[in-house]
Each structure stands twice: as C-alpha cells, then as structure tokens.
Design an enzyme around this catalytic site. Sequence first.
Site, mmCIF file in Angstrom:
data_model
loop_
_atom_site.group_PDB
_atom_site.id
_atom_site.type_symbol
_atom_site.label_atom_id
_atom_site.label_comp_id
_atom_site.label_asym_id
_atom_site.label_seq_id
_atom_site.Cartn_x
_atom_site.Cartn_y
_atom_site.Cartn_z
ATOM 1 N N ASN A 97 31.712 -32.143 45.368
ATOM 2 C CA ASN A 97 31.586 -31.007 46.304
ATOM 3 C C ASN A 97 30.665 -31.049 47.457
ATOM 4 O O ASN A 97 30.801 -30.640 48.399
ATOM 5 C CB ASN A 97 31.042 -29.760 45.162
ATOM 6 C CG ASN A 97 32.144 -29.363 44.556
ATOM 7 O OD1 ASN A 97 32.987 -29.659 44.366
ATOM 8 N ND2 ASN A 97 31.679 -28.254 43.857
ATOM 9 N N ASP A 100 24.257 -8.553 83.094
ATOM 10 C CA ASP A 100 23.088 -9.198 83.932
ATOM 11 C C ASP A 100 21.840 -8.476 84.049
ATOM 12 O O ASP A 100 20.849 -9.112 84.101
ATOM 13 C CB ASP A 100 23.533 -9.937 85.087
ATOM 14 C CG ASP A 100 24.074 -9.103 86.063
ATOM 15 O OD1 ASP A 100 23.880 -7.790 85.798
ATOM 16 O OD2 ASP A 100 24.589 -9.573 87.398
ATOM 17 N N ASP A 155 21.980 -3.456 80.907
ATOM 18 C CA ASP A 155 23.085 -3.898 80.141
ATOM 19 C C ASP A 155 22.411 -4.226 78.719
ATOM 20 O O ASP A 155 23.326 -4.279 77.935
ATOM 21 C CB ASP A 155 23.708 -5.007 80.818
ATOM 22 C CG ASP A 155 24.419 -5.073 82.179
ATOM 23 O OD1 ASP A 155 24.994 -3.859 82.010
ATOM 24 O OD2 ASP A 155 24.465 -5.757 82.938
ATOM 25 N N ASP A 179 30.710 -6.152 83.286
ATOM 26 C CA ASP A 179 30.153 -5.654 84.356
ATOM 27 C C ASP A 179 30.946 -6.149 85.632
ATOM 28 O O ASP A 179 31.768 -7.247 85.357
ATOM 29 C CB ASP A 179 28.753 -6.142 84.241
ATOM 30 C CG ASP A 179 27.844 -5.720 85.380
ATOM 31 O OD1 ASP A 179 28.199 -4.761 85.682
ATOM 32 O OD2 ASP A 179 26.901 -6.386 85.781
#
Length: 865
Positions: free
Chosen positions: A704, A610, A614, A325
């Site tokens: 492990n 923002d 969006d 943006d």
Amino acid sequence: MKDHYLNSKNEVLSHFNVTPAGHTREKAEALLAKVGPNALKEGKRKSTLQVFLSQFADLLVIILIAAAVISMLSGNVESTIVIFAVIIMNAILGTVQHKKAEKSLDSLKSLSSPHAKVIRNGAKTVVPSAEIVPGDIVILEAGDMVVADGRIIENASLQVNESSLTGESTNVDKQDASISEEVPLGDRVNMVYSGSLVTYGRATVVVTGTGMDTEIGKIAALMNATKEKKTPLQISLDKFSSRLAIIIMVISAIVFGLSLWREMPILDSLMFAVALAVAAIPEALSSIVTIVQAMGTQKMARENAIIKELKAVESLGCVSVICSDKTGTLTQNKMTVCDIYIDNKTIAPSALDLESKLHRYLLYNAMLANDSSMVDGKGIGDPTEYCLLEMVRSIDLDEELIRKGMPRLAELPFDSDRKLMSVKYNIHGVPRILTKGALDVLLDRSTRIRTGEGVRPITKEDIEAITNKNREFSENGLRVLAFAYKEGDEADTLTLSDEQDFIFLGLISMMDPPRPESTEAVKDAKRAGIKPIMITGDHKITATAIARQIGIFEDGDMALTGLELDSLSEEELSEKLERVSVYARVSPENKIRIVDAWQKKGNIVAMTGDGVNDAPALKKADIGVAMGITGTEVSKDASAMILTDDNFATIIKAVSNGRNVYRNIKNAIKFLLSGNMAGILAVLYTSIMALPAPFAPVHLLFMNLLTDSLPAIAIGMEPADKSLLSEKPRDPKEGILNKSFVANLFIQGGLIAGCTMIAFHIGLRAGGEALASTMAFATLTLARLFHGFNCRGDRSIFKLGLTTNKSGIGAFAAGVVLLGLVIFVPFLAKLFSVAPLTLAQIGIIAGLAFIPSLVIQIARVIRGK
C-alpha cells in the site's frame, strides 16, 4: 442618513454637527473613543495549533488512525509508526497551505494611508489616519491616498483613481454637485472613498464613514463572512471515506466473528481483522492525491497559472461558469485610439496625413491640449490623454520636440462642470486656442467647421452627421472626445469667455481594446461547456460592446447593471440568470450575489479579478483567479490561483490541466482501490475457507505504501490530450464511486485476487503456510505493478502508447527492484517474514501476476474494435 451622496453638502455638515472649521480637538477625541480607530477589523482566526488539529477531522484520516491503533494492539509497531508518519506529514502540509492563504485583511490594511491633512479648531493639521473620525474636514491633494469615505464640500478639478474599488482604470472627475437619485458607487461623483488615490486637483471633504463603515470596510466584512467551500473531490473522498469505514467495520466484524466461531484464539482472530482493515485502507491515497495535485500545480506554473491551494487544481476540472472582470483581464487595460471622424469621414489613426492641414490641426490639438507625457514608452498622466500621444507617435511625430518649440501661453484646466480643457499657443506666429472635451458642450460652442477645403460656417447637416457619428461610437462602447480651435488675442491669458465661437475639427474615439487571445479563449470555453460571464464596473453600453466583440454576449443574451440586479428578487434572478452574460456598474455585494446564484444551481464557479472590490467574490467563488501583474495584493491573497500574464486564455489552459489532473487522480484512485480490493477478497476467501491468513499486515503495508505509491504517482503524470476541452464539465455531485467505477474495482480486483489465491494454494501444497504467504504476497505485489499500466486510461496500452508516460515504466521497474530486495536480501526477508523461493516458483509468480493485465488488455482491444 446613510447614502450621503444623495444629500447636499450643508445637510451632510449638519448631520455630523460640524462646520468647515472642523471639529475641536476635544470633540475629535471623544468621537474616536466612541466609534473606534479608522482601521479594519479582522474576523477571528484559528491558531496554528487549531488549524493543525483540524486536519485530523477528515474521515479518511480517522480510519487510518483506527487502523494504526488496531495494528498497535496486535503488536505490529512498524505498521503503527508508518501510518502515523503519513498522517502527520499530511497534516503539516495542510496547515502550511492554510496559513499562507490567510493574508487578505493584512493587505487591505496596507491600503490605508498613514497620515491625513485635516482641519481642526479652524487650523490645518496632520494626524495619523487611524485617528480620523466621522465629521472630520479632510484636505485632499494630488498624490494623497483617501483615508476615509467622504462627501466633497469644495472641489478644484479633483480626479481620483478608484480602480481598486470599481475595477476601472480611468480617473474619475469629482464635483460637489447634488445627486437626486440612487446611483452605483462608480457614478457617485460627489463622494471619495477610502483606499482610492487622488491623481489630479484638490478638494475638501467631510468624512462620512471610517473603519468598517467605509466601502472598503464593507469588503473586509464580506471577506470575514465568506466561508471556504469544499472542492468536489474533497466531497467525493469524504463520501468514499464514510462508505469505506462502514464496509471495513462490517466486514472486519464478520471476519472476527467467523474466526471466533471456528474457535480460533482471540489474538489470531484479531490479526485476521487487522489484516483485512490494513488491506482495505488505501494508506497512500491522501498522499498520492496531494502529490498528483502538486505536480499539476508545477505544470500550470510553467504555463503562467500559479496555484496557491492544491485543492483548487481538481476543482478547475469541473468549472462550468467563469465570471471574468473586463478591464485588464479580457481587455488590455490600456486606452487606445480606434477611429477618427474628420472631414465627414471615419478614418483609422494610421490614415492621418501630415501633409493635410486639417489633420495637422487635429494632431496639434491632441498633443498640445494634453497634460500627459511619455517616458521610456510608458504613459504618465491620464490614460485618455496619453493614448492620444501614442497616436501622435504612431505617425512619427515627436510631441516633446514640438512642445519645446511652442511653450504654452495660458490654460484652462479640464473641469467636470465645463467638460472642457483649453490651452493657448503661438502656432506659426499666430496665437490659437486649442480645446478638447465633451461633444455636446463643444458642438454648442462651435460656429464654424474646418474641412479639407477650408473653414466654413457649420450647418444643421454637419451637426446632425457629427451627432449621429458620436452616437454610433458610443453604442459600440467607445469613449469620444471632440476637438476644436479658434484664433486668440495676443494676451498671455485665457478666460472662460474665450471658450466660444470655435472652429470644429473632429472626433477621436478610443477604447480599452480586447486582448487578441480573448476571442479564441471564449470560443474554447464555450466548446468545453463553460459559460463565460463579464462582470465589470464600467458602463453597460461599453461592457456589452466589448462582450459582443469577443463572443461573450450573443443575440438573445441580457445585460444588467448593479442597480437592476438589486431590484430583482431571488426568484427573478434565478429565472434570468442563464441568459445574463454581462453585469455592469456592479458592487462587491453584487459580485457575491452573482457567484452565489450560480452555485445554488449546482455550478462550480471561477471568478477573475484584480481589484480590492473583487476580493470577497474571489473568496466566495470555488476558484478565485487574481491577476499577477495588475492585481492588488488583496485580490491575490483572496484567490486560489494567480495568472502571471493577466491573460484570460491562461484560465482555459488551466481548466484543461485541471480536468487532466482530476482524470489522473481518479485513475490513481482506481489503481489503489482495485489493488486493495484484491487484498480484501484474498483475506475474505481464506477466512471463509478456514485457511491461514495469506498476508502479514507488514506485507499489505509494504504494497500500500511503497509498491503502490510509485505507479500511482506515475499515473498522475499521464499527459493531457486535446479531447479534454471537447468534454462537458463533469457533474460536481457525481462521486468517484459510481456504478461503473465500483464494477471495475470488483472485476479487476477479482482477477488479481484469483491469481493470487492460485499462487497461495500452490505454495500451501509445496511448503506450508510461510511459502504460501510468500507466494501470495509476491504475486499480489507484482500483479498490482502490472496493473499500473491498465490504470493509465480506459483505452488499450497500444492506443495510449507504452512509452508516452516514461514514469510508468520507471515506477514498474522500481517496484520490481523493491520486491526483489524484500525476497532475496536475508535481512529484509526476515523482517517481512518471507520464505525462500525456487526459480520455478518465481516463474509461476511472474506468470500468474501477468494474467490479469493480459485479460484486461485483450478485453479493451476487443471493445475498441
């Protein structure tokens, strides 16, 4: 009738069968029952239990469950309990993350105003916003939140902030004019939209859309329809899990068959198969990946990037496109005066001189024909107006002092039809009218011009020079205001007829300037093989000028508006996509289409934003990046990452950290799998050679889950280096198990397995099966601890530096201590079926365990030279 902005107000009123007197109460109730409340609908959400159960659908988890069941059938309860504990812990972590990220629509709902002023039965009344229906006549005044989409039918200088929808912070002047052609949402000046804020004036509107039929409703629908994508690492691990599952089942079946063929009892044959399965499955893998990602998020948080979803960390490492943006992300989100054109010269604001009468006239006009104010350094009012006050203050002029000494006598507020604002003041005892506004209007009404030499008639040459300068400012993306004045009469009134015969003063250009760091950040992005793209609700000329200034837009690039994008077919967009660096006047649907187009080409896309507008694209992108300071709650909830400093440059730092996290995860996986490979080869060797099982399942589980986990976490803490941003983004389709990776596993695992089997044979000859198993277990464990130093990177330990990752040394020491406890503490020795060792045998174990790392390091030194 869908696009109501293209119709006259009478056509819209007729369409909804309503008059300016509004609906009757009965009709409004009937409509509410028909269309439903003015509220946003949610997509169907999974329950917490469904989310928790979905965590077990991962193939790697299914393999671990199968291993736990096999261990339980063979009587190894300890193994079963530990494996299930790890699986459940991971499932709980995943559920918590999922539920935290599910708040987007709740934030969208909070944008709705609780009440609205409407006209019903010809009388003004207040109703809950949820009861607003199409055709309602709504009254809007300064400070009101717009409760539904509507067509303006009466207007009195209405200004609306639509930043949550368009991303642009500047107030929009509204009017009840007709619009004859299709225009983007930001240019529909005869409409108001739900979720926007009235900042000035008042208006009466007829509601054209409520709930999900509003523009903000379309955004909510897009967010409901947008599905979350798997990250490249998740895809790689899924592929790895499926391949590992097939390999384990095939090899376990072969081993089981071989054991039965050698006429071993079925239970012993099953024990061999279980030992192999436990050796092959990296039980700690999912936990290690989660821990390394979590450590990456902590580092990023210290650098102003808050990661909401752990999986987003490694996705950052292969981002190849950043859709950013403009307002507040690449720019400062603050209008600033740039250049001033006065006396046929272009000057900077700092060059204004209070000694010059001409300059004083311009400054008086800028601060007095102005309704904004500055309180504690913050502007209140229209951003375009308070940036003029900042200019005034920059030359040590106090507008408050002057305003107190010169009361305003009369005013004509700004009007979007006139495009002018005029005020009357007594300046040094003489009544003067000060006017600012659009150049085309003000120049037509100016008959004289003031220069450094005084006032004279304006000439064609003057008009041409002023017009050319205005065009130059506009082409550079600057917003331009013209200023003029005239002497007025003694009356304390001002009429429209007074706005004639002005003395022209000059032009002031302003813009929302780029952040100082943006240019360098864009350079870093391009060096890292990332294409930055600007997506904005602003005009194309302004957007292109800013993009060119910071390096996003280069010669040969293209800029498209939302309408131009809509006119392109999928094929045309795909063809032009890589040349388009700027998209202007875009809608939420446009943003999703842009992100989708890049994703179809195999790119990992980050999207910054923002505003509410969006949010769908933030959710659609592989990495949604919201602004922490200026961002709406909706954008923050839809995103995977939040920038606490709203700085584009922080994204590039996050990309570097993301690449480092992925590199560390890959190295940690290499460490875990090469150790497991050694265990697999050892078990296979003893099975083929008809020897006793070299390890008990509890030995393999100890390696492990305990001694492997610590070095793997230390590898995940390997610091980043500058070379990370010089590399191209990695191919997201490239799996972890490529040819070179698998070759390394076999070579390194083979070296460790070879030394382990030598220790096994030594033990077998010296003291039988128990001693052989103990020596094999201790050698494999210690060799894997040494191997942790090899897996820190691809270079030799001398180039990496032994002490640059102190966690690696700590992990090695802790692993040695744990192994020592198991061997020397009687209670643990019995639990782990460990036989006593002599000092010589311990020396043999240490020597054999060190040999694989010595060979690997010598090979790297030779290769480095």
